[in-house]
Design a protein around this motif. Structure first.
Motif, short mmCIF file in Angstrom:
data_model
loop_
_atom_site.label_atom_id
_atom_site.label_comp_id
_atom_site.label_asym_id
_atom_site.label_seq_id
_atom_site.Cartn_x
_atom_site.Cartn_y
_atom_site.Cartn_z
N HIS A 82 0.84 -1.21 0.00
CA HIS A 82 0.00 0.00 0.00
C HIS A 82 0.87 1.26 0.00
CE1 HIS A 82 -3.84 -2.00 1.78
NE2 HIS A 82 -3.06 -2.93 1.27
N CYS A 83 0.21 2.37 -0.30
CA CYS A 83 0.80 3.71 -0.08
C CYS A 83 2.12 3.93 -0.83
CB CYS A 83 1.03 3.99 1.40
SG CYS A 83 -0.48 3.96 2.37
N SER A 133 2.03 7.65 -1.90
CA SER A 133 1.03 8.38 -1.11
C SER A 133 1.50 8.43 0.34
CB SER A 133 -0.33 7.68 -1.11
OG SER A 133 -0.73 7.36 -2.39
N ARG A 134 1.04 9.41 1.07
CA ARG A 134 1.35 9.56 2.49
C ARG A 134 2.86 9.48 2.70
NH1 ARG A 134 -2.34 5.47 5.66
NH2 ARG A 134 -1.99 6.95 7.32
N ASP A 158 -2.08 2.09 7.67
CA ASP A 158 -3.33 1.78 8.38
C ASP A 158 -4.40 1.66 7.32
OD1 ASP A 158 -4.32 4.46 7.90
OD2 ASP A 158 -3.02 5.07 9.53
N CYS A 166 -3.38 11.13 1.16
CA CYS A 166 -3.80 9.73 1.00
C CYS A 166 -4.56 9.61 -0.32
CB CYS A 166 -4.71 9.37 2.17
SG CYS A 166 -5.67 7.87 1.91
N SER A 167 -4.27 8.59 -1.09
CA SER A 167 -4.94 8.43 -2.39
C SER A 167 -6.34 7.83 -2.27
CB SER A 167 -4.08 7.59 -3.33
OG SER A 167 -2.96 8.32 -3.73
N ARG A 168 -6.77 7.48 -1.13
CA ARG A 168 -8.15 7.12 -0.76
C ARG A 168 -8.68 5.82 -1.35
NH1 ARG A 168 -12.39 11.37 -1.75
NH2 ARG A 168 -13.58 10.14 -0.30
N VAL A 169 -8.30 5.48 -2.58
CA VAL A 169 -8.93 4.31 -3.20
C VAL A 169 -8.11 3.03 -3.06
CG1 VAL A 169 -10.17 5.68 -4.89
CG2 VAL A 169 -7.91 4.84 -5.45
N CYS A 170 -6.81 3.17 -2.79
CA CYS A 170 -5.94 1.99 -2.92
C CYS A 170 -6.16 0.93 -1.85
CB CYS A 170 -4.48 2.39 -3.01
SG CYS A 170 -4.14 4.10 -2.85
N CYS A 171 -6.49 1.34 -0.61
CA CYS A 171 -6.72 0.33 0.43
C CYS A 171 -7.79 -0.66 -0.03
CB CYS A 171 -7.17 0.98 1.73
SG CYS A 171 -5.80 1.58 2.73
N ARG A 190 -7.80 2.15 5.38
CA ARG A 190 -8.84 3.17 5.31
C ARG A 190 -10.06 2.59 4.59
NH1 ARG A 190 -5.27 8.66 5.38
NH2 ARG A 190 -4.42 8.11 7.39
#
Ligand code: SF4
Length: 583
Positions: free
Chosen positions: A318-319, A322-323, A360, A331-336, A362
């Motif tokens: 992840h991430c 991002s972050r 973490d 945060c790219s919001r969609v990847c989690c 999201r």
């Protein structure tokens, strides 16, 4: 063109004069073998498997190769007699005696009742039809292939001149026995990103569901643009759509409202060298994995490594970008959530173990938390710790996986190394590189990250500082599909509202230029943040477009001649207001 009528297997057919017999046979839906025929090369009978029995005039019948035999009026043709079968069997035995076992000839042996083929070579599956060499010479124009003498231990009679080969893959594509592989040509296995349409990926669809969903030619990959040969695509296109001299065109379109929906671009994972993207095999971006997962994609939806095998284990990081203080802080919001979807698909389609490395999770949307619980139940290993590095596995761990993912597991406070076969990088969504240019054209704003800025985050979330220009989707900030659809609907409604009304209500306050005082210096033209001031060449004065003016007062303050006034905000009116306040 005049036409001729002939009889094939008792059926009459009329075709253009000069048509080859094989084409007439196929037009009637009759299947006969012709592996050395390729529709874009002139026929040269090499395999002689397409033979037929032909009666012309009063003489006896004769056996001809149908691929290069022109039709004649009154000709009577048989494609499946005893004599034809014998001729085909003899031709096939000749081919078998020269080469090694291969799928094409093995299947034909079954069709022609050859129970035990007597293969003539240990390694070479080439039937010497010369299609590859002719495709390279006549279609591509690269002249990179030739035959060479072979000994019993040689594996190929094809000699490739690496200085001339342009890696187009045409030879591998036309070879009927699959004797030539891209790996042989290029000396390396196919990369995942090579697996696009066609052998050389010169024509691709941008992506499935693209609008408009039409293929486009990449001149940098196209043989025709490189050396002027080929042109096969224009020959096969039934609608005559392909024109190599077509140029980009610009069109002016008058509109009443604009919805900006230019989307985002993918963060280039190559910028983070520690993950080995572009350097290590089987390290891919999320978008590439998504394409591979697509049933209409290059692997038909199967999850495969570059060597064609299923992975035993997959890490999803992840991430990526991002972050991250060094790249994008947001945060790219969609990847989690799509990372969890990937884990689910991998578990569904393969036996592979899945490891998710996250900072973490999201999972904030409707049904998302429940989906996360389901993934846990499916046995996915969720490790809290951002993947720090991907390196090739050393020989001691190679048996567990080709790659090692290193991270700090922050839940147990330990450094970990996880061996896997494949790594998927969940790369950041970032603003398009041309967003600032578009913002300048439309007179709207972008933030520090490059995303377009809305007029007000709560009261006007789809409007911009320019009337009639609205924002929809991920051009404004990273967002998932439901949010994008909702915002797109809102932007469309705002645009419709304007169009239905048919008129625009202007603010009563706007700047006015008093022509008699304007010197034509044009200082105000460049200062107006809304591009509302233009210059009249004939009158040699500037003028304000009231529909665009927001009455910000910049030009009023800047005009050295005092020639600009804001309606309803004249000095007298402002002094009167001040006096009114203190009265
Ligand atoms: S959505 Fe998840 S993976 Fe994507 S940047 Fe935000 S926290 Fe990282």
């Amino acid at each position: 063109m005049s036409q001729v009528t002939l009889i094939i297997d008792e059926k009459p057919i009329t075709v253009d004069e000069g048509t080859f017999l094989y084409e007439a046979i196929r037009e009637l839906g009759i299947e006969i073998p012709a592996p050395c025929r390729y529709p874009f090369l002139a026929p040269r009978p090499a395999c002689r498997l397409c033979v037929c029995e032909v009666y012309e005039g009063k003489g006896p019948s004769k056996i001809v190769t149908s691929c290069n035999y022109p039709v004649k009026a009154g000709m009577v043709v048989h494609t499946d007699t005893q004599i034809v079968s014998e001729a085909r069997r003899t031709a096939l035995i000749n081919l078998i005696q020269r080469c090694a076992p291969n799928r094409l000839l093995a299947e034909l042996s079954v069709d022609l009742d050859i129970a035990q083929p007597d293969w003539g070579h240990k390694h070479v599956t080439c039937i010497f039809c010369k299609l590859c060499i002719r495709a390279c010479d006549e279609l591509v124009g690269a002249h990179a292939l030739s035959f060479k003498r072979i000994g019993p231990e040689d594996t190929t009679p094809i000699k490739i001149d690496p200085a001339k080969c342009i890696l187009c893959g045409a030879c591998a594509f036309v070879c009927p026995t699959e004797h030539i592989h891209m790996e042989d040509i290029e000396g390396r296995p196919l990369q995942h990103h090579d697996l696009r349409l066609g052998p050389n990926a010169a024509i691709t669809l941008s992506f499935r569901q693209a609008v408009p969903n039409v293929p486009r030619i990449h001149p940098e990959d196209c043989i025709h643009f490189e050396i002027g040969g080929c042109k096969v695509c224009s020959e096969v296109c039934p609608k005559d759509c392909i024109h190599y001299d077509q140029q980009d065109e610009f069109e002016d379109v008058e509109v009443g409202a604009i919805v900006v929906a230019t989307g985002f671009q993918d963060f280039g994972a190559g910028a983070m060298k520690q993950y080995g993207y572009g350097q290590l095999s089987n390290v891919m971006s999320a978008l590439e994995f998504e394409k591979m997962n697509n049933a209409a994609g290059p692997t038909g939806g199967r999850i495969l490594m570059e060597n064609g095998r299923e992975p035993r284990s997959i890490a999803i990081l992840h991430c990526i970008g991002s972050r991250d203080q060094n790249h994008h802080k947001y945060c790219s919001r969609v990847c989690c959530m799509y990372a969890l979807k990937f884990a689910h698909l991998v578990r569904e389609k393969t036996e592979a173990d899945v490891y998710e490395f996250y900072i973490d999770l999201r999972a904030y949307g409707k049904g998302y938390e429940e989906f996360y619980s389901r993934i846990l139940d499916e046995g996915v290993n969720i490790i809290r710790g951002k993947g720090a590095e991907v390196v090739p596995a050393d020989s001691a761990r190679k048996s567990e996986g080709d790659l090692l993912v290193r991270c700090e597991d922050t839940l147990v406070g330990k450094y970990r190394e996880v061996p896997v076969d494949m790594v998927i990088l969940c790369t950041a969504l970032e603003a398009r590189s041309d967003a600032k240019e578009l913002a300048r054209v439309l007179n709207i704003s972008t933030g520090a990250d490059g995303w377009f800025i809305e007029a007000h985050p709560k009261l006007a979330p789809v409007s911009t500082t320019t009337d009639g220009v609205f924002l929809a989707g991920a051009c404004q900030s990273p967002k998932d599909i439901p949010d994008t659809v909702a915002q797109g609907g809102a932007a469309a409604a705002q645009a419709m509202k304007l169009m239905n009304k048919g008129e625009v209500l202007m603010d009563a306050a706007y700047a006015e230029i008093m022509e008699q005082f304007c010197s034509g210096c044009r200082i105000c033209n460049g200062l107006c943040p809304y591009s509302a001031i233009s210059y009249d060449d004939q009158k040699r004065v500037s003028f304000v477009n009231p529909a665009m003016c927001k009455a910000c007062g910049t030009c009023v303050a800047a005009c050295p001649a005092g020639a600009i006034a804001a309606r309803h905000f004249s000095d007298d009116q402002i002094y009167a207001q001040i006096e009114g306040i203190f009265a």
